[in-house]
Write a protein that holds these residues in place. Structure first.
Motif, PDB file in Angstrom:
ATOM      1  N   SER A  26       0.856  -1.195   0.000  1.00 38.17           N
ATOM      2  CA  SER A  26       0.000   0.000   0.000  1.00 38.17           C
ATOM      3  C   SER A  26       0.887   1.238   0.000  1.00 38.17           C
ATOM      4  CB  SER A  26      -0.830   0.062   1.276  1.00 38.17           C
ATOM      5  OG  SER A  26      -1.761  -0.956   1.350  1.00 38.17           O
ATOM      6  N   ALA A  27       0.247   2.379  -0.070  1.00 40.56           N
ATOM      7  CA  ALA A  27       0.940   3.650   0.112  1.00 40.56           C
ATOM      8  C   ALA A  27       1.269   3.807   1.598  1.00 40.56           C
ATOM      9  CB  ALA A  27       0.028   4.779  -0.340  1.00 40.56           C
TER      10      ALA A  27
ATOM     11  N   THR B  97      -2.630   8.281   0.844  1.00 38.32           N
ATOM     12  CA  THR B  97      -3.755   8.246  -0.114  1.00 38.32           C
ATOM     13  C   THR B  97      -4.738   9.382   0.193  1.00 38.32           C
ATOM     14  OG1 THR B  97      -3.474   5.861  -0.260  1.00 38.32           O
ATOM     15  CG2 THR B  97      -5.511   6.748  -1.165  1.00 38.32           C
TER      16      THR B  97
ATOM     17  N   ARG C  49     -10.976   2.123  -2.680  1.00 34.15           N
ATOM     18  CA  ARG C  49     -10.237   2.351  -1.433  1.00 34.15           C
ATOM     19  C   ARG C  49     -10.004   1.038  -0.685  1.00 34.15           C
ATOM     20  NH1 ARG C  49      -9.230   7.256   0.807  1.00 34.15           N
ATOM     21  NH2 ARG C  49      -7.592   6.031   1.770  1.00 34.15           N
ATOM     22  N   GLY C  50      -8.837   0.928  -0.125  1.00 35.61           N
ATOM     23  CA  GLY C  50      -8.483  -0.291   0.604  1.00 35.61           C
ATOM     24  C   GLY C  50      -8.243  -1.478  -0.316  1.00 35.61           C
ATOM     25  N   GLY C  51      -8.040  -1.191  -1.603  1.00 40.46           N
ATOM     26  CA  GLY C  51      -7.981  -2.265  -2.607  1.00 40.46           C
ATOM     27  C   GLY C  51      -6.736  -3.141  -2.619  1.00 40.46           C
ATOM     28  N   SER C  52      -5.773  -2.840  -1.760  1.00 45.43           N
ATOM     29  CA  SER C  52      -4.524  -3.613  -1.821  1.00 45.43           C
ATOM     30  C   SER C  52      -4.689  -5.081  -1.417  1.00 45.43           C
ATOM     31  CB  SER C  52      -3.460  -2.980  -0.929  1.00 45.43           C
ATOM     32  OG  SER C  52      -3.109  -1.735  -1.452  1.00 45.43           O
TER      33      SER C  52
ATOM     34  N   GLU D 184       1.214   4.558  -3.897  1.00 49.12           N
ATOM     35  CA  GLU D 184       1.777   3.212  -3.999  1.00 49.12           C
ATOM     36  C   GLU D 184       3.072   3.228  -4.803  1.00 49.12           C
ATOM     37  OE1 GLU D 184      -1.381   3.646  -3.485  1.00 49.12           O
ATOM     38  OE2 GLU D 184      -1.938   2.035  -2.125  1.00 49.12           O
TER      39      GLU D 184
ATOM     40  N   PHE E  10      -3.723  -2.031  -5.202  1.00 52.58           N
ATOM     41  CA  PHE E  10      -4.720  -0.976  -5.418  1.00 52.58           C
ATOM     42  C   PHE E  10      -4.786  -0.443  -6.851  1.00 52.58           C
ATOM     43  CE2 PHE E  10      -5.372   3.807  -4.316  1.00 52.58           C
ATOM     44  CZ  PHE E  10      -6.745   3.739  -4.261  1.00 52.58           C
TER      45      PHE E  10
END
Ligand code: ASP
Ligand code: MG
Length: 444
Positions: A37-38, A43, A207-210, A126, A193
């Protein structure tokens, strides 16, 4: 290809010391794809940066840019101060940051924010974090490949919530792995993500897609295991803010994770794990800051006949009781009643011929949606306690019953899949009861 997928969330890469913890976790010769993730908070910062740009809030825009830049520069300073590749990392970072700045300035000029521009801007979070992590591995003598997820996570053009084209992505990933000699280097670092559409325009999975990226990548390479590295010791038996000595659940079935999430426990978003679960790939939830903890392993099914209690969850609700005038058409009538709750979160409902009960969020106001006030009665201070596990059979129900004697609580539901029991408890939150249930879980 015995490969693992390791996903690190935002807090796991938030600063230099967190990245060092990540490095010590991945510094071994196991073949792996790291999905990151970032850095946490970035984000959100990128999203407000974009809004400031589009609204021509020039000062705020430059302040945000500086905040984002400072954050990453500090991580780079802390990690590479004394490294031979300091100049190389800084040059690459500058290039990427300048790209972002130029893009933001063009948004500022155009005075316009689109879904497309959101994805483009947030993708830098990311891109920055994985670039830093990649160079850090190299600086420590661990060879690594930086994989650009936009080259293989191929999606439609539904910006901010793009849908992955699985088969295409899978073959693009194979390509990338071969092209970059993954078989020999055995470590690839890529972004969660983000992806790109058929025009190669950047997209995101939401959002939260990692976690979802990690599950998808795991499925693509048929990984041996997916590890979700976060900042807690896996999934806990109870909310540690309420229950003393809540412990990590060593192993649980996916279906239970779903139950927990439904009851509002802050665990993973179960649907994001589905691609991996469907493929039978086990998922481990682990703590970057306490890697010795075994964490929680989530599997499709646990092959065992024995019974096991795993967790207790607690939820404050309100119960709405309806009286049905006659038993005729009771299915149709209850369907009508449920319509009232179409826009609300229903936690549980119970239909018997003489009436129907619906457990909803404690803030639900029935008088706003139910037209005929004579048909229902509302009960407040109703708590639902869910106990999840495997084969919660009669034996255990007996035990639970023992617990409930002298308590203002009763069992209202036992799932026929034997993995959930719901107890209704009336009144204030009964911490003692929750504690007793957690003790019972510990014994079993
Ligand atoms: N960085 C993205 C977000 O905060 C994706 C993720 O962390 O999973 O939503
Ligand atoms: Mg994040």
């Amino acid at each position: 290809m015995n490969t693992l997928v390791l996903k690190f969330g935002g807090t796991s890469v938030k600063d230099a010391s967190a990245m060092q913890s990540v490095f010590s976790i991945i510094n071994n010769d196991k073949s792996k794809i790291v999905v990151s993730s970032a850095c946490s908070g970035i984000t959100d910062a990128l999203l407000s940066l974009l809004s400031f740009a589009a609204d021509k809030q020039t000062n705020l825009m430059y302040e945000k840019l500086e905040f984002i830049d400072n954050h990453h520069r500090k991580v780079i300073e802390d990690l590479f101060k004394t490294s031979d590749i300091y100049n190389q990392v800084t040059a690459r970072y500058n290039e990427l940051f300048n790209e972002l700045q130029k893009y933001i300035e063009s948004i500022h000029f155009l005075n316009e924010k689109t879904q497309k521009s959101i994805d483009k801007v947030v993708s830098y979070g990311e891109i920055f974090s994985t670039t830093i992590l990649h160079y850090y591995c190299i600086s420590q003598g661990l060879p690594s490949i930086w994989l650009d997820a936009r080259k293989f996570m191929k999606t439609d053009s539904n910006f901010t919530a793009a849908n992955l084209q699985f088969d295409l992505s899978k073959s693009e990933l194979q390509h990338q792995l071969i092209e970059n000699n993954f078989n020999e280097i055995r470590l690839a670092i890529t972004q969660g993500f983000i992806g790109s559409d058929s025009q190669n325009t950047t997209t995101t999975l939401g959002r939260g897609g990692s976690d979802y990226s990690a599950a998808l990548i795991g499925k693509m390479i048929n990984a041996d295991e997916i590890q979700i590295w976060t900042d807690v010791d896996g999934i806990l038996s109870a909310d540690p803010r309420i229950v003393q000595d809540a412990h990590t659940i060593p192993q649980m079935e996916f279906n239970e994770v779903r139950q927990l999430a439904f009851f509002g426990a802050k665990v993973l978003h179960p649907s994001t794990l589905l691609p991996a679960i469907e493929q039978g790939i086990p998922i481990k939830v682990l703590n970057t800051f306490n890697p010795k903890n075994q964490g929680t392993t989530i599997v499709t099914t646990i092959q065992a006949d024995s019974s096991k209690l795993n967790s207790v969850v607690y939820l404050q609700t309100k119960r709405i009781d309806f009286t049905l005038a006659s038993v005729d058409n009771f299915a149709a009538k209850s369907a009508e009643i449920l319509e009232y709750f179409a826009d609300s979160k229903v936690y549980f409902s119970n239909i018997i011929p003489e009436g129907m009960s619906v457990w909803v969020d404690a803030k639900f106001n029935p008088y706003q949606v139910i037209t005929d006030a004579n048909t229902f009665q509302e009960f407040t201070q109703i708590n639902l306690i869910g106990i999840t596990g495997k084969n919660i059979d009669n034996n255990l129900i007996d035990l639970i019953n023992k617990l409930l004697i002298h308590k203002d609580a009763s069992i209202i539901f036992i799932s026929n899949r034997k993995n959930l029991v719901i107890i209704e408890q009336i009144g204030d939150k009964d911490i003692e009861l929750l504690q007793k249930i957690n003790d019972l879980i510990k014994q079993k």
